[in-house]
Write a protein that holds these residues in place. Structure first.
Motif, mmCIF file in Angstrom:
data_model
loop_
_atom_site.group_PDB
_atom_site.id
_atom_site.type_symbol
_atom_site.label_atom_id
_atom_site.label_comp_id
_atom_site.label_asym_id
_atom_site.label_seq_id
_atom_site.Cartn_x
_atom_site.Cartn_y
_atom_site.Cartn_z
ATOM 1 N N PRO A 1 0.826 -1.203 0.000
ATOM 2 C CA PRO A 1 0.000 0.000 0.000
ATOM 3 C C PRO A 1 0.858 1.250 0.000
ATOM 4 N N ASN B 1 1.654 6.065 4.252
ATOM 5 C CA ASN B 1 0.903 7.221 4.731
ATOM 6 C C ASN B 1 1.367 7.521 6.155
ATOM 7 N N ARG C 1 2.269 8.983 9.729
ATOM 8 C CA ARG C 1 1.507 9.897 10.570
ATOM 9 C C ARG C 1 2.261 11.186 10.837
ATOM 10 N N SER D 1 7.390 3.060 16.414
ATOM 11 C CA SER D 1 6.558 3.001 17.616
ATOM 12 C C SER D 1 5.677 1.757 17.526
ATOM 13 N N PHE E 1 1.871 -3.568 14.971
ATOM 14 C CA PHE E 1 1.641 -2.332 14.209
ATOM 15 C C PHE E 1 2.710 -1.320 14.591
ATOM 16 N N CYS E 2 2.928 -0.353 13.702
ATOM 17 C CA CYS E 2 3.755 0.799 14.037
ATOM 18 C C CYS E 2 2.856 2.026 13.934
ATOM 19 N N GLU E 3 2.777 2.786 15.010
ATOM 20 C CA GLU E 3 1.875 3.931 15.002
ATOM 21 C C GLU E 3 2.305 4.986 13.985
ATOM 22 N N ASP F 1 1.781 3.467 9.189
ATOM 23 C CA ASP F 1 0.603 2.618 9.335
ATOM 24 C C ASP F 1 0.515 1.512 8.296
ATOM 25 N N HIS F 2 1.460 1.448 7.353
ATOM 26 C CA HIS F 2 1.454 0.326 6.421
ATOM 27 C C HIS F 2 2.179 -0.888 7.009
ATOM 28 N N ARG G 1 -8.842 5.880 9.298
ATOM 29 C CA ARG G 1 -7.561 5.326 8.811
ATOM 30 C C ARG G 1 -6.551 5.137 9.933
ATOM 31 N N VAL H 1 -4.234 3.881 12.555
ATOM 32 C CA VAL H 1 -3.710 2.524 12.730
ATOM 33 C C VAL H 1 -4.097 1.974 14.107
ATOM 34 N N ARG H 2 -4.222 2.831 15.094
ATOM 35 C CA ARG H 2 -4.633 2.345 16.424
ATOM 36 C C ARG H 2 -6.089 1.868 16.384
ATOM 37 N N ALA I 1 -6.209 -1.374 14.500
ATOM 38 C CA ALA I 1 -5.709 -2.459 15.354
ATOM 39 C C ALA I 1 -6.767 -2.855 16.381
ATOM 40 N N PRO J 1 -6.310 -0.494 5.125
ATOM 41 C CA PRO J 1 -5.724 -0.160 3.823
ATOM 42 C C PRO J 1 -4.665 -1.160 3.382
ATOM 43 N N VAL J 2 -4.120 -1.935 4.308
ATOM 44 C CA VAL J 2 -3.083 -2.903 3.937
ATOM 45 C C VAL J 2 -3.722 -4.169 3.381
#
Lengths: 211, 285
Positions: free
Chosen positions: A38, A41, A43, A109, A144-146, A149-150, B74, B76-77, B80, B186-187
């Motif tokens: 993707p 994007n 943050r 993060s 995840f990485c804050e 976000d991909h 969108r 990510v938190r 998740a 989105p992934v």
């Protein structure tokens, strides 16, 4: 006292496992198609050197459960490299310790809200060392990485000493499986966990393709 | 001239008077009809202008909120959290991400009255308890059905819609402007659900306007005592019958209504306006 009993018991089981007849289970897991990368994007503003590497190709984690000894903890790493988790999929036995080194030029993060291990390492630079984490509950932990976000990663914590991550073609080979009735499970993705009951003989190779 | 018969002069005068009266009366009727038609046109134009203004006002007011909702969807938190199917975690994370929408600092900004998540299967994710603030708790279960229907409308290409719902709050229906935003990973490209935010409706109290939704009129500027008559008039006009008027303080007012073109999934809503139908009365401004 109970701890001593547990250690002695586990040692005996492992000893028996090493001297007892054992078989090999191998096969192929049907894997999903690779996902398109993707658009990044982030943050927060990023530097000009920001280049996202390709994610790992799809793979599955295969493990044997039921009538097997407790696993011995291991030590593993999930690095952040070229703005991807590396490896993107990690299989570890329960009780293992995982470190999360940052190999990029910027902050990461890393966090997870998964029930087997909820954590938030906060922001850390490449020269900083985030906390080591012990994964003492079996299950699937999504990473995840804050900031980026991909970035997606998965740690599969198995409660068995017999496990393997497949190659990109879905092939696996697990050796040293003791004789008996077991379940071969394969975690493929968030929606797919495959399973088959097998009777393992004293030796030889058993082929288990899933599904 | 025979005795007792009116003279020719008198007959002529009477005939002339009758002709003048007839011409004058006809002129008055024509002028009055023309004036009423002109005024009807002016009122209709004014209502159309008000509808456009209302739509522009709504767009301007919601622009920041819509953008904020898209950003949160969108987050990510949030992505998740929604994947973990843990309502307590989800509402806690969303409360943090939506803080500036729920408790805006800007003067005059309307805080959202509620937010809810709708899962990928279309069911409303109930907030776990009062500690995770999610706003108003409607009395009726039908509200969840309406919300789920509104979210299903997001199956199309548009990832965000704005419409009207009227949940029962403390025993009374309360009109809410509802922004629903699709949440997609989105992934993986997977639809995870939707976020719904509800705001109180600003019906511009300086005008006699309101919103007609589900057989009820919502307006703080049209007196409560007139609501039943306006609802009947709107119902008749939507049903195709002729135009209707409602008396306000003894002055006849024409009722205008126009469909607000709600997105699919939301119930049909109409903007309603009352304008004096007597040309001698200044329309309320």
């Amino acid at each position: 006292m109970s701890a001593v009993r547990t250690i002695v018991g586990t040692s005996l089981v492992l000893l028996l496992a090493t001297i007892a007849p054992a078989a090999t289970i191998e096969g192929t897991i049907a894997l999903p198609h690779a996902m398109a990368v993707p658009a990044a994007n982030p943050r927060y503003p990023i530097s000009a050197s920001y280049t996202v590497g390709p994610p790992d190709p799809p793979a599955a984690v295969v493990y044997v459960e039921g009538g097997v000894p407790a696993p011995a903890p291991a030590r593993a790493a999930v690095a952040q490299h070229r703005y991807q988790f590396s490896p993107g999929l990690l299989a570890i036995p329960r009780g293992s310790v995982v470190v999360f080194p940052n190999l990029d030029d910027e902050y990461h993060s890393v966090f997870s809200y998964s029930k087997p291990k909820r954590f938030d390492l906060g922001r850390y630079a490449p020269e900083e060392t985030p906390a080591e984490l012990t994964f003492d509950q079996p299950g699937v932990v999504k990473l995840f990485c804050e900031i980026h976000d991909h970035m997606r990663g998965t740690i599969v914590v198995v409660d068995a000493p017999y496990y393997q991550k497949t190659d990109p073609e879905g092939r696996y080979r697990i050796e040293g499986v003791p004789a008996g009735r077991h379940a071969v499970r394969a975690w493929v993705d968030d929606d797919t966990t495959l399973e088959r009951a097998v009777d393992v003989g004293d030796d030889g190779t058993l082929r288990v393709d899933l599904p | 001239v025979r005795r007792g018969e009116p003279s020719f002069r008198l007959k002529l005068q009477l005939a002339l008077m009758a002709a003048v009266a007839a011409v004058t009366g006809a002129t008055l009727v024509v002028v009055r009809g023309s004036a009423e038609a002109t005024y009807r046109t002016i009122a209709a134009d004014r209502f159309a202008s008000d509808v456009r203004f209302f739509a522009a006002l709504q767009d301007a007011r919601l622009a920041a909120v819509r953008a904020r909702c898209r950003r949160v969807a969108r987050s990510v938190r949030l992505i998740a959290a929604i994947q973990e199917a843990d309502p307590a975690l989800l509402y806690k994370i969303a409360g943090d991400e939506l803080r500036d929408v729920l408790f805006p600092d800007a003067e005059g900004a309307r805080p959202a009255r509620f937010f809810r998540f709708v899962a990928a299967d279309g069911s409303v994710v109930a907030p776990p308890d009062e500690r995770s603030w999610s706003g108003e708790v409607p009395d009726d279960a039908r509200w969840e059905t309406d919300l789920a229907a509104a979210v299903r409308s997001l199956d199309g290409p548009n990832p965000q819609h704005v419409g009207y719902l009227a949940p029962m709050i403390a025993g009374r229906p309360a009109l809410r402007e509802v922004v629903v935003t699709r949440i997609v990973d989105p992934v993986a490209g997977r639809r995870l659900g939707a976020l719904a935010l509800g705001f109180p409706v600003d019906d511009r109290a300086e005008l006699r306007t309101g919103i007609f939704l589900d057989g009820r009129l919502y307006s703080s500027s049209i007196p409560e005592a007139l609501h039943a008559a306006v609802v009947r008039a709107v119902g008749d006009e939507i049903g195709g019958s002729s135009e209707r008027t409602v008396a306000v303080d003894g002055v006849p007012h024409r009722v205008f209504e126009r469909a607000l073109d709600p997105p699919p999934g939301f119930p049909p809503a109409y903007q309603v306006g009352l304008y004096a139908s007597d040309a001698s009365t200044t329309p309320p401004r």
